[in-house]
Design an enzyme around this catalytic site. Structure first.
Site, short mmCIF file in Angstrom:
data_model
loop_
_atom_site.label_atom_id
_atom_site.label_comp_id
_atom_site.label_asym_id
_atom_site.label_seq_id
_atom_site.Cartn_x
_atom_site.Cartn_y
_atom_site.Cartn_z
CD GLN A 17 -21.78 -26.44 -22.05
OE1 GLN A 17 -22.39 -26.72 -23.05
NE2 GLN A 17 -21.14 -27.38 -21.37
CB VAL A 137 -27.53 -28.44 -11.03
CG1 VAL A 137 -27.83 -29.17 -12.33
CG2 VAL A 137 -28.49 -28.92 -9.93
CD GLU A 139 -25.49 -31.05 -20.18
OE1 GLU A 139 -25.24 -29.88 -20.48
OE2 GLU A 139 -26.53 -31.63 -20.52
CG ASP A 168 -24.06 -27.16 -18.69
OD1 ASP A 168 -24.75 -26.94 -17.68
OD2 ASP A 168 -22.96 -27.72 -18.65
N GLY A 246 -41.21 -40.40 -33.55
CA GLY A 246 -42.38 -39.82 -34.20
C GLY A 246 -43.23 -40.93 -34.78
N GLY A 247 -44.14 -40.58 -35.65
CA GLY A 247 -45.02 -41.59 -36.24
C GLY A 247 -44.35 -42.37 -37.38
C1 LIG Z 1 -21.95 -24.52 -11.65
C2 LIG Z 1 -21.82 -24.59 -10.15
C3 LIG Z 1 -22.16 -26.01 -9.65
C4 LIG Z 1 -20.38 -24.25 -9.78
O1 LIG Z 1 -20.24 -24.19 -8.38
P1 LIG Z 1 -18.92 -23.54 -7.72
O2 LIG Z 1 -17.75 -23.79 -8.59
O3 LIG Z 1 -18.84 -24.03 -6.33
O4 LIG Z 1 -19.17 -21.96 -7.84
P2 LIG Z 1 -20.26 -21.03 -7.11
O5 LIG Z 1 -21.31 -20.68 -8.09
O6 LIG Z 1 -20.71 -21.63 -5.82
O7 LIG Z 1 -19.41 -19.72 -6.81
C5 LIG Z 1 -18.28 -19.81 -5.98
C6 LIG Z 1 -18.07 -18.56 -5.11
O8 LIG Z 1 -17.34 -17.60 -5.90
C7 LIG Z 1 -17.87 -16.33 -5.67
N1 LIG Z 1 -17.56 -15.42 -6.77
C8 LIG Z 1 -17.83 -15.61 -8.08
N2 LIG Z 1 -17.39 -14.56 -8.79
C9 LIG Z 1 -16.83 -13.69 -7.92
C10 LIG Z 1 -16.19 -12.43 -8.06
N3 LIG Z 1 -16.05 -11.83 -9.24
N4 LIG Z 1 -15.72 -11.85 -6.95
C11 LIG Z 1 -15.85 -12.43 -5.74
N5 LIG Z 1 -16.45 -13.61 -5.53
C12 LIG Z 1 -16.93 -14.24 -6.63
C13 LIG Z 1 -19.34 -16.61 -5.53
O9 LIG Z 1 -20.00 -15.55 -4.95
C14 LIG Z 1 -19.33 -17.85 -4.65
O10 LIG Z 1 -19.11 -17.47 -3.32
P3 LIG Z 1 -20.03 -17.98 -2.08
O11 LIG Z 1 -19.95 -19.47 -2.12
O12 LIG Z 1 -19.35 -17.40 -0.90
O13 LIG Z 1 -21.38 -17.47 -2.28
C15 LIG Z 1 -22.79 -23.58 -9.48
O14 LIG Z 1 -22.38 -22.29 -9.84
C16 LIG Z 1 -24.24 -23.77 -9.88
O15 LIG Z 1 -24.93 -24.67 -9.39
N6 LIG Z 1 -24.74 -22.87 -10.76
C17 LIG Z 1 -26.12 -22.87 -11.19
C18 LIG Z 1 -26.42 -23.97 -12.16
C19 LIG Z 1 -25.53 -23.95 -13.37
O16 LIG Z 1 -25.45 -22.99 -14.09
N7 LIG Z 1 -24.89 -25.09 -13.61
C20 LIG Z 1 -24.25 -25.37 -14.87
C21 LIG Z 1 -22.95 -24.82 -15.01
S1 LIG Z 1 -22.45 -25.11 -16.66
#
Ligand SMILES: CC(C)(COP(=O)(O)OP(=O)(O)OC[C@H]1O[C@@H](n2cnc3c(N)ncnc32)[C@H](O)[C@@H]1OP(=O)(O)O)[C@@H](O)C(=O)NCCC(=O)NCCS
Length: 414
Positions: A17, A137, A139, A168, A246-247
């Site tokens: 998001q 992280v 939301e 988010d 607020g106030g």
């Molecule tokens: C949101 C979040 C928790 C999700 O975590 P997740 O589902 O485990 O996803 P990740 O971001 O770790 O990405 C997963 C993997 O897919 C890979 N990937 C994503 N797009 C890719 C693509 N097009 N091609 C190949 N690999 C890809 C990433 O490189 C990552 O690989 P790695 O773990 O080997 O480095 C995490 O992305 C995060 O903390 N983001 C920052 C904060 C944020 O925006 N949070 C709010 C989300 S609404």
């Protein structure tokens, strides 16, 4: 009509998001947003909370309007070569992967600058540098660590998260502001720059008034909080219930029908300037000049009684009737609108804030359009892309022949 960001190309590596909120707004301002997703997998939200089996979820369609969709494996060598071309081709890259994900693919900020010194590289992470910098992280984690949860809810209950996605979508908005500033600065310097927003920081920015109250607390109790005058204040900004913050004191009071309708309530603010008219409207003209009630200070001692009296009156009116009576008196108030009422509100349809969109697989659905209205750059909402819908178009634009596109597909890069 031309659009504000016409000609700006966004390499959209966002998912879930926070990032998608930002790039959807960039698209509504006219940028060409190319959303990159893993081949065969895509943004996880396509499959989350699906209301119709095997059709892109509303979670996805409502955050990815007006974008083009391309699949690309950025961990594969051929995919990396394509990704490098895309970095050259685009103006802004936006991503919100877990910390270090792009570095692990080989695309550090230093490498990106070598490829395209004009590139603006914008990221959302949960935390800035510090003890939690490597954490993933979502939301509610941001709401809890940014100060929102500890100050939301009632004094006798647990911390509460809010339905507003301040972690988010709130961070996506902050990131948007940074990207637009960086684009403007680039027109003078010719250089791109790094734009970073931490979700904790964005939530705290939205909770600024609570850090204000934390410091006021050192100099005495917070008279606008429901804990005043009879409750206990500790050493930290407390939960404020439905107090206005607020106030001008405010509270949510029941309206006619509250016994069966969970949203038959109205928020009323007893702004000092209109106390007399409000007291008359609720049938208590004797309180207009009564020294126990007439001044804001006197009322602060008895806010519960003030809102009890108001409620006895509002319980005889629907929330809309109360609004109709109080608005002409300049009493700031607002009915508690349900999502059903909002979705059926034709004035929100007229302004394009709520929009009906058609989708080839799901049919018609409602989404929230661009809440930021520009007179010279109107936003028209287009449906979200299917997974990989524009892969070939984008490859052609960066110089691929049909044969090369076939090879990229055969290798699994796209
Ligand atoms: C949101 C979040 C928790 C999700 O975590 P997740 O589902 O485990 O996803 P990740 O971001 O770790 O990405 C997963 C993997 O897919 C890979 N990937 C994503 N797009 C890719 C693509 N097009 N091609 C190949 N690999 C890809 C990433 O490189 C990552 O690989 P790695 O773990 O080997 O480095 C995490 O992305 C995060 O903390 N983001 C920052 C904060 C944020 O925006 N949070 C709010 C989300 S609404």
């Amino acid at each position: 009509m031309s659009k504000a960001l016409e000609g700006v190309r966004i390499l959209d590596m966002t998912h879930v998001q926070s990032g998608p909120t930002c790039t959807q707004l960039l698209a509504w301002f006219g940028a060409d947003v190319i959303k990159i997703e893993r081949p065969g997998v895509g943004d996880a939200t396509r499959g989350q909370l699906q209301d119709i089996p095997n059709v892109d979820s509303l979670y996805f369609t409502m955050l990815n309007a007006n974008k083009r969709g391309m699949t690309l494996n950025t961990k594969d060598d051929d995919g990396k070569a394509i990704f490098t071309k895309l970095i050259k081709h685009c103006d802004v890259m936006v991503e919100n992967f877990a910390p270090g994900a792009l570095d692990r693919m080989g695309f550090t900020w230093e490498r990106i600058q070598e490829i395209n010194p004009r590139m603006i590289y914008a990221s959302v992470k949960g935390f800035g540098p510090g003890p939690f910098q490597d954490c993933k992280v979502y939301e509610n984690v941001a709401q809890c660590t940014g100060g929102s949860a500890s100050t939301t809810g009632f004094d006798d209950g647990p911390p509460l998260v809010t339905g507003a996605q301040i972690g988010d979508s709130g961070t996506g908005l902050h990131l948007l502001a940074g990207i637009l500033a960086a684009l403007y600065q680039r027109t003078n310097t010719g250089r791109g720059q790094r734009v970073e927003c931490a979700m904790q920081d964005s939530v705290l920015n939205l909770c600024r008034v609570k850090l204000r109250d934390q410091q006021r607390l050192a100099h005495g109790v917070l008279k606008e909080y429901p804990q005043y005058p009879n409750g206990v204040f500790g050493d930290t900004a407390p939960r404020s219930g439905n107090a206005s913050g607020g106030g001008q004191p405010g509270w949510i009071v029941k309206c006619k029908g509250w016994e069966t309708d969970a949203n038959a309530y109205i928020y009323i603010i007893t702004q000092a300037a209109v106390w007399g008219k409000l007291a008359e409207a609720i049938g208590h003209p004797e309180l207009v000049d009564d020294p126990e009630w007439a001044t804001p200070d006197a009322r602060l001692q008895r806010l519960e009684e003030v809102f009890d009296l108001i409620e006895q009156w509002t319980m005889t009116k629907t929330k809309f009737e109360a609004m109709d009576i109080l608005n002409p008196l300049n009493v700031p108030c607002g009915p508690i609108l349900s999502m059903k009422e909002i979705s059926e509100d034709m004035s929100l349809r007229d302004t394009g804030t709520v929009v009906e969109v058609d989708h080839p697989e799901r049919g018609k659905y409602l989404t929230v359009g661009n809440p930021i209205k520009l007179s010279d750059s109107p936003s028209d909402v287009q449906r979200s892309p299917l997974l990989g819908e524009h892969t070939d178009d984008v490859l052609r634009e960066i110089g691929f022949s049909d044969t090369e596109i076939g090879e990229a597909r055969a290798s699994g890069a796209v």
